[in-house]
Design a protein around this motif. Structure first.
Motif: not given
Ligand code: C5P
Length: 210
Positions: A145-155, A159-174
């Motif tokens: 979040w800090k990286q994207l925020h410093d780049r001007g991203d409004a996330i 939302a970032m935590l939800a993204d990360i958890q969804r991606r973890d589940e998809r990557d570990a569950g496939r």
């Protein structure tokens, strides 16, 4: 001396990318961020006007992929590209199409550093040095979040935590090459570490393994 192949796996924003590229610098080894390959395939599908659910289209893009210059493409570092990458990364045909390129990279005479999800398990199972870098989802979400925020991203952080958890589940569950710690990989939990401390720990792990 034996080629030094260093496999660095782990989830998004664990610190694995920074650790891997700095290890490559210190040991004078070529470095491949394999996430960029999947990001390029995902974005290639979208720019061809195809849908991410189109497995044949994704495999076609992967087979035709030119891996040169990917690290200079700013579109590949976006959240959209990460999300697209994790969608196409579940397709066995996409993974098969990218396998040879990654294994050739890992087989260079002096060795190489690769970071990803399946380097220690599938791409370079015989690598002498394997790290599995993690941190809690909350800490990883905060970092990204800090990286994207410093780049001007409004996330938002939520939302970032939800993204990360969804991606973890998809990557570990496939089914195809799920993200999992190789039995002989050393676990490096960076939750309570700054990047300097994490890098020092990684370097000690490599020194002990080589
Ligand atoms: O590491 P990065 O966040 O750039 O990876 C993006 C996505 O690409 C991951 O979420 C994962 O789904 C996929 N990936 C993979 N295998 C790798 C590297 C990345 O499946 N070796």
């Amino acid at each position: 001396s034996l080629p030094l192949v260093i496999a660095v796996d782990g989830p998004a924003a664990s610190g694995k990318g920074t650790i891997a590229s700095r290890l490559a610098q210190v040991y004078g080894l070529p470095f491949l961020d394999t996430g960029l390959l999947y990001r390029a395939v995902g974005m290639g599908v979208l720019s061809a006007g195809a849908d991410l659910s189109d497995e044949a289209a994704a495999e076609g893009v992967a087979r035709a992929l030119d891996a040169d210059g990917l690290s200079d493409d700013p579109r590949l570092t976006t959240g959209e590209a990460g999300e697209a990458a994790s969608r196409v990364a579940g397709y066995p045909g996409v993974r098969a199409a990218l396998l040879e390129l990654q294994q050739a990279f890992a087989s260079q005479p002096g060795g190489a550093v690769l970071d990803g999800r399946d380097i220690g398990t599938v791409i370079a199972p015989n690598a002498p040095a394997k790290l599995f870098v993690t941190a809690t989802p909350q800490v990883r979400a905060r970092r990204r979040w800090k990286q994207l925020h410093d780049r001007g991203d409004a996330i938002t952080y939520e939302a970032m935590l939800a993204d990360i958890q969804r991606r973890d589940e998809r990557d570990a569950g496939r089914g195809a090459a799920p993200m999992v710690q190789a039995p002989d990989a050393v676990l490096l939990d960076t939750t309570e570490m700054d990047i300097e401390t994490a890098f020092d720990a990684a370097r000690r792990i490599v020194e002990a393994a080589r």
